[in-house]
Design a protein around this motif. Sequence first.
Motif, PDB file in Angstrom:
ATOM      1  N   GLY A 203       0.817  -1.200   0.000  1.00  0.00           N
ATOM      2  CA  GLY A 203       0.000   0.000   0.000  1.00  0.00           C
ATOM      3  C   GLY A 203       0.853   1.253   0.000  1.00  0.00           C
ATOM      4  N   PRO A 204       0.257   2.398  -0.337  1.00  0.00           N
ATOM      5  CA  PRO A 204       1.009   3.654  -0.405  1.00  0.00           C
ATOM      6  C   PRO A 204       1.373   4.184   0.980  1.00  0.00           C
ATOM      7  CG  PRO A 204      -1.327   4.064  -0.784  1.00  0.00           C
ATOM      8  CD  PRO A 204      -1.164   2.569  -0.707  1.00  0.00           C
ATOM      9  N   ALA A 205       2.467   4.924   1.037  1.00  0.00           N
ATOM     10  CA  ALA A 205       2.831   5.606   2.276  1.00  0.00           C
ATOM     11  C   ALA A 205       1.851   6.745   2.516  1.00  0.00           C
ATOM     12  CB  ALA A 205       4.257   6.136   2.184  1.00  0.00           C
ATOM     13  N   ARG A 206       1.710   7.139   3.778  1.00  0.00           N
ATOM     14  CA  ARG A 206       0.794   8.227   4.099  1.00  0.00           C
ATOM     15  C   ARG A 206       1.423   9.129   5.155  1.00  0.00           C
ATOM     16  NH1 ARG A 206      -0.758   3.720   6.874  1.00  0.00           N
ATOM     17  NH2 ARG A 206      -1.540   3.949   9.010  1.00  0.00           N
ATOM     18  N   VAL A 207       1.026  10.383   5.114  1.00  0.00           N
ATOM     19  CA  VAL A 207       1.543  11.389   6.043  1.00  0.00           C
ATOM     20  C   VAL A 207       0.620  11.457   7.253  1.00  0.00           C
ATOM     21  CG1 VAL A 207       2.098  13.834   6.349  1.00  0.00           C
ATOM     22  CG2 VAL A 207       2.577  12.697   4.163  1.00  0.00           C
ATOM     23  N   ALA A 208       1.200  11.603   8.446  1.00  0.00           N
ATOM     24  CA  ALA A 208       0.401  11.650   9.674  1.00  0.00           C
ATOM     25  C   ALA A 208       1.059  12.595  10.677  1.00  0.00           C
ATOM     26  CB  ALA A 208       0.279  10.253  10.285  1.00  0.00           C
ATOM     27  N   GLY A 209       0.269  13.051  11.627  1.00  0.00           N
ATOM     28  CA  GLY A 209       0.792  13.789  12.773  1.00  0.00           C
ATOM     29  C   GLY A 209       1.397  15.138  12.477  1.00  0.00           C
TER      30      GLY A 209
END
Length: 330
Positions: free
Chosen positions: A96-102
């Motif tokens: 799955g794709p990486a995602r930005v958080a926080g």
Amino acid sequence: MEPDRHGPHVLVADPSYGQGIDPAEAETAPVDVAVEGRPWRPVVPTPCTPGELAFIDGAQQIEAWLTVTPDGRPEAPLPAAAFAIAAGAVLAGPSGPARVAGLRSRRLVLTVGDRRLELPPGGGFAWEARCGAPGEAAGIARRVGEMRQQLELAVAEEIAAPDRLVVLDGRLSFIRDAGGPVVGAIKSHHRMYLPPEQARVVVALGVGQRTPLFAIGDDRLSWYQRLPGVGTAGWAGILRGEVARSAGVAEAVRLADRAACELPRFAGRPHRDARAPQNLSPIAALEAILRRRMGERRLALRAVRRAALRARLDDVPAGVGVAEADPLAA
């Protein structure tokens, strides 16, 4: 032209990010190279099942240097700075794709001493007023860095989980007890930690291999590993990892092996990043996001100039001189 295989290997780095190893800058903490209890030669890590990693980084930009003239005290100007800080994480799993958080950001104005400078909001910019920066020349810059680290720590504490490996860009000097495993990834080598015999093992590493663990003082266990993309000669592609010594040697071995197995697939690409491969690709992408989140420095400087006309020092109008920010101080 092919390099002379019998000559020296020269690692070329962008000067914008500081010099390489400085032989005059020795580590003051004692180093113990026997903590893992294995011969000092390249280690092929135990294979691991890929899992989720969280890459954490922060950014800062000083947008204006300020000189505050207190009412009735023209002989006692107060240095100050207006700046922005930001931090966040990139979550990357085996599928799955990486995602930005926080993502978090703050914009502040910081003064030396005990008086706070209040800048009225304007132009889409607003500043938190803080004081207490040390009075020496580098005091404000150091305090800005500490505040950025505190923001990174808040993100790390939010993101950490027992089944997620947190990879923090830089040393672990400000991490306490997170809710999961944390590894520091140090891409710049400003000092030599190892004695000559052990340092030879570093340059002998192949891609995906690591050195045995070594202890730095009483609080860190560390290792070197090599990333792909720039060959296997000298210090090319060498990343230093570290974990808190409180984790214990067995856990540190597990994390070092996992880092040596998993981080090579996140190595930066030299044609995209001057600090590749040690500047891991999720970190490079996160840096770009954080810079956009902090906003345009030029517009922030313009806003500071306008706000300075109505600045107040602890509810007393203050005269403020605004100087251009030094891009090297950001």
